[in-house]
Scaffold this motif. Sequence first.
Motif, short mmCIF file in Angstrom:
data_model
loop_
_atom_site.label_atom_id
_atom_site.label_comp_id
_atom_site.label_asym_id
_atom_site.label_seq_id
_atom_site.Cartn_x
_atom_site.Cartn_y
_atom_site.Cartn_z
N ARG A 91 29.23 -1.72 -48.71
CA ARG A 91 30.14 -2.54 -49.51
C ARG A 91 31.03 -1.65 -50.38
O ARG A 91 32.23 -1.89 -50.51
CB ARG A 91 29.35 -3.51 -50.39
CG ARG A 91 28.48 -4.48 -49.61
CD ARG A 91 27.48 -5.17 -50.52
NE ARG A 91 26.50 -5.94 -49.78
CZ ARG A 91 25.40 -5.42 -49.22
NH1 ARG A 91 25.15 -4.12 -49.34
NH2 ARG A 91 24.57 -6.18 -48.56
N ALA A 92 30.43 -0.62 -50.97
CA ALA A 92 31.21 0.31 -51.77
C ALA A 92 32.19 1.08 -50.91
O ALA A 92 33.33 1.34 -51.33
CB ALA A 92 30.27 1.27 -52.51
N ALA A 93 31.77 1.46 -49.69
CA ALA A 93 32.67 2.17 -48.79
C ALA A 93 33.88 1.30 -48.43
O ALA A 93 35.01 1.78 -48.39
CB ALA A 93 31.91 2.58 -47.53
N LEU A 94 33.64 0.02 -48.19
CA LEU A 94 34.73 -0.89 -47.88
C LEU A 94 35.60 -1.13 -49.10
O LEU A 94 36.83 -1.16 -49.02
CB LEU A 94 34.16 -2.21 -47.37
CG LEU A 94 35.17 -3.29 -46.94
CD1 LEU A 94 36.01 -2.80 -45.77
CD2 LEU A 94 34.44 -4.58 -46.58
N ARG A 95 34.97 -1.28 -50.25
CA ARG A 95 35.67 -1.59 -51.50
C ARG A 95 36.60 -0.45 -51.92
O ARG A 95 37.66 -0.68 -52.49
CB ARG A 95 34.63 -1.86 -52.58
CG ARG A 95 35.11 -2.63 -53.79
CD ARG A 95 33.94 -2.87 -54.72
NE ARG A 95 32.98 -3.82 -54.15
CZ ARG A 95 31.67 -3.62 -54.06
NH1 ARG A 95 31.14 -2.48 -54.49
NH2 ARG A 95 30.90 -4.54 -53.53
N THR A 96 36.20 0.79 -51.66
CA THR A 96 37.05 1.91 -52.04
C THR A 96 38.16 2.15 -51.03
O THR A 96 39.26 2.57 -51.40
CB THR A 96 36.21 3.20 -52.17
OG1 THR A 96 35.43 3.40 -50.99
CG2 THR A 96 35.28 3.10 -53.37
N LYS A 97 37.90 1.88 -49.76
CA LYS A 97 38.93 2.07 -48.74
C LYS A 97 40.01 1.01 -48.83
O LYS A 97 41.21 1.30 -48.67
CB LYS A 97 38.29 2.05 -47.35
CG LYS A 97 39.28 2.25 -46.21
CD LYS A 97 39.97 3.57 -46.34
CE LYS A 97 41.01 3.76 -45.25
NZ LYS A 97 41.88 4.92 -45.52
N ASN A 98 39.63 -0.23 -49.09
CA ASN A 98 40.56 -1.36 -49.18
C ASN A 98 41.07 -1.45 -50.61
O ASN A 98 40.35 -1.86 -51.52
CB ASN A 98 39.84 -2.64 -48.76
CG ASN A 98 40.75 -3.84 -48.74
OD1 ASN A 98 41.47 -4.11 -49.70
ND2 ASN A 98 40.71 -4.59 -47.65
N LYS A 99 42.32 -1.05 -50.83
CA LYS A 99 42.85 -0.95 -52.19
C LYS A 99 42.98 -2.31 -52.87
O LYS A 99 42.94 -2.39 -54.11
CB LYS A 99 44.18 -0.21 -52.15
CG LYS A 99 44.04 1.24 -51.69
CD LYS A 99 45.39 1.89 -51.48
CE LYS A 99 45.23 3.35 -51.06
NZ LYS A 99 44.52 3.52 -49.78
N ALA A 100 43.14 -3.37 -52.10
CA ALA A 100 43.17 -4.70 -52.71
C ALA A 100 41.79 -5.07 -53.25
O ALA A 100 41.66 -5.59 -54.37
CB ALA A 100 43.64 -5.74 -51.69
#
Length: 372
Positions: A91-100
């Motif tokens: 979730r953190a990996a997705l949250r940091t990659k997706n700037k929105a």
Amino acid sequence: MRLYIVAGKRTDSVAHGFLPAAASLGLDVTLLTDRPWPEETVRCDVTDFRAIIDAVSRREAPAAIFSNSDHLQAPTALAAEYFGLPGKDWRAALRTKNKALMRRALGGVFAVELLPGQESPALADAPYPLVVKPREGVASEDVFLVRDAAELAARCREIWDRRPGALVAEEYLPGDLHTLETLNGRVLGGFRTTLSPPPHFIEERLDWAPPPYAGQVLDALRRLGVGFGACHTEYVVHEGRARIVEVNYRIIGDHCDFLLGELLGAPVFAWVLRAHLGEPVPEPPAATGHAAVDSVIADRSGTLTTAPGRQEFEDDGVRVAYWPVRAAGDVIERSRTNRDYLGTIRAVGPDAARVDAAIRRFRARHRWEIDA
């Protein structure tokens, strides 16, 4: 023990950093990739965690599954979790990659997600200037400063003609740009970044500097769920406040990772892999002296006809390394992004003055010529 490295295109960080580090730790390595590499690889759709899991499950049991790619952190984290291995929270990996997603999680900054063909009435009263960028972009590609709604609309159309993906328009954050380099949530150090003039955001040079307001940045990273392995965070400092610009949930790139290890006198690539093996990481030593990475940047499109080769030497007590990114004969399509790098000059020395002088002397001795 078997280490699986999930990779896209071949990079110096993996080829000259993580692969030698794995060998130093006595690890056997399997490279999973969907791109051509000179090394032996296993072909796999590395963007799909299910494909990674399938490829690994058909082979020797993994001791660790690791990636240094911005784009592949989430699928790699999911694969590591499937096998019960240490890894990043997907979730953190997705949250940091997706700037929105990152902006929603952090709050405090005006940001709007834009999809091709979609118009947002909120942008009429937005706090211009804004920065428009691809939602999952890297290397300052298609990142622009825009002054008003008309310029924003024009830039969006221009970007979508090249890449029909989601964009983020967010308020411009004034201040001095810094980086924070962390490993398992502990600070390794940071750099002060020199950018090209707007409307573009090319990183021209990074100088080693104590990261100001690091505590504020660490608090923000914890809110994002970041705390495992290497992380490279870019942030601005203005009027006593640190605000995150971008989080790259991997080690710093553009040869600054090699500089980081040299300045600290520590095997940082091996430390990152040890974290993914579930082993304790030593306390980072304090750096002494000064270091900088100065990027040689193309000023036009054309064919690179003259350029120096890779070299490392000492100059007046300064250790200098030039690693080319492009070679003579390469065709350059100038993009006004970090993709315009022709090479990087790394310098580590006792103080800033001697480091600066060594970099100037190197530039004076060499030529980079591009024929249109």
